[in-house]
Design a protein around this motif. Sequence first.
Motif, PDB file in Angstrom:
ATOM      1  N   GLY A  12       0.778  -1.224   0.000  1.00 58.71           N
ATOM      2  CA  GLY A  12       0.000   0.000   0.000  1.00 58.71           C
ATOM      3  C   GLY A  12       0.816   1.284   0.000  1.00 58.71           C
ATOM      4  N   LYS A  13       2.149   1.162  -0.114  1.00 55.21           N
ATOM      5  CA  LYS A  13       3.024   2.336  -0.097  1.00 55.21           C
ATOM      6  C   LYS A  13       3.617   2.557  -1.486  1.00 55.21           C
ATOM      7  CE  LYS A  13       4.017   1.667   4.706  1.00 55.21           C
ATOM      8  NZ  LYS A  13       4.271   0.458   5.394  1.00 55.21           N
ATOM      9  N   PRO A  14       3.701   3.818  -1.934  1.00 59.90           N
ATOM     10  CA  PRO A  14       4.239   4.109  -3.269  1.00 59.90           C
ATOM     11  C   PRO A  14       5.717   3.742  -3.398  1.00 59.90           C
ATOM     12  CG  PRO A  14       3.056   5.998  -2.391  1.00 59.90           C
ATOM     13  CD  PRO A  14       3.204   5.017  -1.274  1.00 59.90           C
ATOM     14  N   TYR A  15       6.039   3.038  -4.482  1.00 54.71           N
ATOM     15  CA  TYR A  15       7.405   2.661  -4.823  1.00 54.71           C
ATOM     16  C   TYR A  15       7.640   3.066  -6.272  1.00 54.71           C
ATOM     17  CZ  TYR A  15      11.118  -0.213  -6.709  1.00 54.71           C
ATOM     18  OH  TYR A  15      12.244  -0.628  -7.373  1.00 54.71           O
ATOM     19  N   PHE A  16       8.766   3.718  -6.540  1.00 50.03           N
ATOM     20  CA  PHE A  16       9.094   4.120  -7.899  1.00 50.03           C
ATOM     21  C   PHE A  16      10.607   4.289  -8.037  1.00 50.03           C
ATOM     22  CE2 PHE A  16       8.017   7.783  -5.367  1.00 50.03           C
ATOM     23  CZ  PHE A  16       9.001   8.722  -5.645  1.00 50.03           C
ATOM     24  N   ASP A  38       3.247   5.975   4.670  1.00 45.72           N
ATOM     25  CA  ASP A  38       1.813   6.324   4.623  1.00 45.72           C
ATOM     26  C   ASP A  38       1.563   7.831   4.599  1.00 45.72           C
ATOM     27  OD1 ASP A  38       1.071   3.642   4.631  1.00 45.72           O
ATOM     28  OD2 ASP A  38       1.047   3.543   6.817  1.00 45.72           O
ATOM     29  N   ASN A  39       2.511   8.608   5.116  1.00 48.07           N
ATOM     30  CA  ASN A  39       2.372  10.065   5.151  1.00 48.07           C
ATOM     31  C   ASN A  39       2.932  10.745   3.903  1.00 48.07           C
ATOM     32  OD1 ASN A  39       1.258   9.973   7.747  1.00 48.07           O
ATOM     33  ND2 ASN A  39       3.284   9.969   8.686  1.00 48.07           N
ATOM     34  N   GLY A  40       3.524   9.959   2.989  1.00 46.86           N
ATOM     35  CA  GLY A  40       4.131  10.534   1.801  1.00 46.86           C
ATOM     36  C   GLY A  40       5.575  10.956   2.007  1.00 46.86           C
ATOM     37  N   ASP A  41       6.142  10.655   3.178  1.00 40.15           N
ATOM     38  CA  ASP A  41       7.545  10.940   3.462  1.00 40.15           C
ATOM     39  C   ASP A  41       8.397   9.759   3.015  1.00 40.15           C
ATOM     40  OD1 ASP A  41       6.942  13.411   4.718  1.00 40.15           O
ATOM     41  OD2 ASP A  41       6.473  12.350   6.591  1.00 40.15           O
ATOM     42  N   PHE A  42       9.705   9.976   2.908  1.00 34.45           N
ATOM     43  CA  PHE A  42      10.604   8.892   2.520  1.00 34.45           C
ATOM     44  C   PHE A  42      10.601   7.813   3.590  1.00 34.45           C
ATOM     45  CE2 PHE A  42      12.430  12.556   0.244  1.00 34.45           C
ATOM     46  CZ  PHE A  42      12.381  12.053  -1.042  1.00 34.45           C
ATOM     47  N   ALA A  43      10.482   6.559   3.169  1.00 34.23           N
ATOM     48  CA  ALA A  43      10.454   5.438   4.105  1.00 34.23           C
ATOM     49  C   ALA A  43      11.857   5.070   4.582  1.00 34.23           C
ATOM     50  CB  ALA A  43       9.794   4.228   3.447  1.00 34.23           C
ATOM     51  N   THR A  45      15.847   6.184   5.527  1.00 33.22           N
ATOM     52  CA  THR A  45      16.567   7.363   6.018  1.00 33.22           C
ATOM     53  C   THR A  45      17.424   8.006   4.936  1.00 33.22           C
ATOM     54  OG1 THR A  45      18.328   5.960   6.881  1.00 33.22           O
ATOM     55  CG2 THR A  45      16.603   6.619   8.422  1.00 33.22           C
ATOM     56  N   GLN A  46      17.969   7.219   4.027  1.00 29.19           N
ATOM     57  CA  GLN A  46      18.799   7.764   2.940  1.00 29.19           C
ATOM     58  C   GLN A  46      17.954   8.237   1.750  1.00 29.19           C
ATOM     59  OE1 GLN A  46      18.537   4.574   3.832  1.00 29.19           O
ATOM     60  NE2 GLN A  46      19.097   3.176   2.203  1.00 29.19           N
ATOM     61  N   GLN A  47      16.645   8.240   1.863  1.00 29.89           N
ATOM     62  CA  GLN A  47      15.657   8.686   0.879  1.00 29.89           C
ATOM     63  C   GLN A  47      15.536   7.759  -0.326  1.00 29.89           C
ATOM     64  OE1 GLN A  47      16.367  12.807  -0.053  1.00 29.89           O
ATOM     65  NE2 GLN A  47      15.792  13.461   1.987  1.00 29.89           N
ATOM     66  N   TYR A  48      16.629   7.308  -0.900  1.00 29.62           N
ATOM     67  CA  TYR A  48      16.565   6.386  -2.034  1.00 29.62           C
ATOM     68  C   TYR A  48      17.705   5.381  -1.946  1.00 29.62           C
ATOM     69  CZ  TYR A  48      20.104   9.514  -4.051  1.00 29.62           C
ATOM     70  OH  TYR A  48      21.217  10.263  -4.254  1.00 29.62           O
ATOM     71  N   ILE A  49      17.533   4.255  -2.639  1.00 21.07           N
ATOM     72  CA  ILE A  49      18.562   3.217  -2.664  1.00 21.07           C
ATOM     73  C   ILE A  49      19.087   3.106  -4.090  1.00 21.07           C
ATOM     74  CG2 ILE A  49      19.023   0.747  -2.407  1.00 21.07           C
ATOM     75  CD1 ILE A  49      16.964   0.708  -0.175  1.00 21.07           C
ATOM     76  N   PRO A  50      20.402   3.307  -4.285  1.00 24.07           N
ATOM     77  CA  PRO A  50      20.988   3.179  -5.623  1.00 24.07           C
ATOM     78  C   PRO A  50      20.840   1.746  -6.143  1.00 24.07           C
ATOM     79  CG  PRO A  50      22.511   4.263  -4.119  1.00 24.07           C
ATOM     80  CD  PRO A  50      21.389   3.723  -3.289  1.00 24.07           C
ATOM     81  N   MET A  51      20.392   1.616  -7.391  1.00 29.35           N
ATOM     82  CA  MET A  51      20.227   0.300  -8.005  1.00 29.35           C
ATOM     83  C   MET A  51      21.145   0.110  -9.206  1.00 29.35           C
ATOM     84  SD  MET A  51      16.116  -0.237  -7.742  1.00 29.35           S
ATOM     85  CE  MET A  51      16.106  -1.963  -8.182  1.00 29.35           C
TER      86      MET A  51
END
Length: 91
Positions: A12-16, A38-43, A45-51
């Motif tokens: 139920g949480k946005p992933y992109f 759920d609040n629209g904040d980054f889940a 701590t580093q905001q994104y994970i390099p892939m």
Amino acid sequence: MMHSGDLHLVDGKPYFVVEKRINTTMLPTSLNAVLLNDNGDFAWTQQYIPMATFNGSKTYLTVLKPVNKQAVIVFKEQKQVMLILLFMLKT
């Protein structure tokens, strides 16, 4: 940074995926996973994970739907091959 590929929901949480320019050049980019809470904040701590962080341009990006909290991205990456020739002179 710019959004690339499809938006999916994971529990139920946005992933992109976002594409981030490397240095100041236009083509070399990295691909990074983002998950919001759920609040629209980054889940995370580093905001994104390099892939995908190789310093090259990425095209034909497809973000597959995550399964069991595992995600896959598919893309074509242009890698430049540098050929170095060493000539040994015999005297």
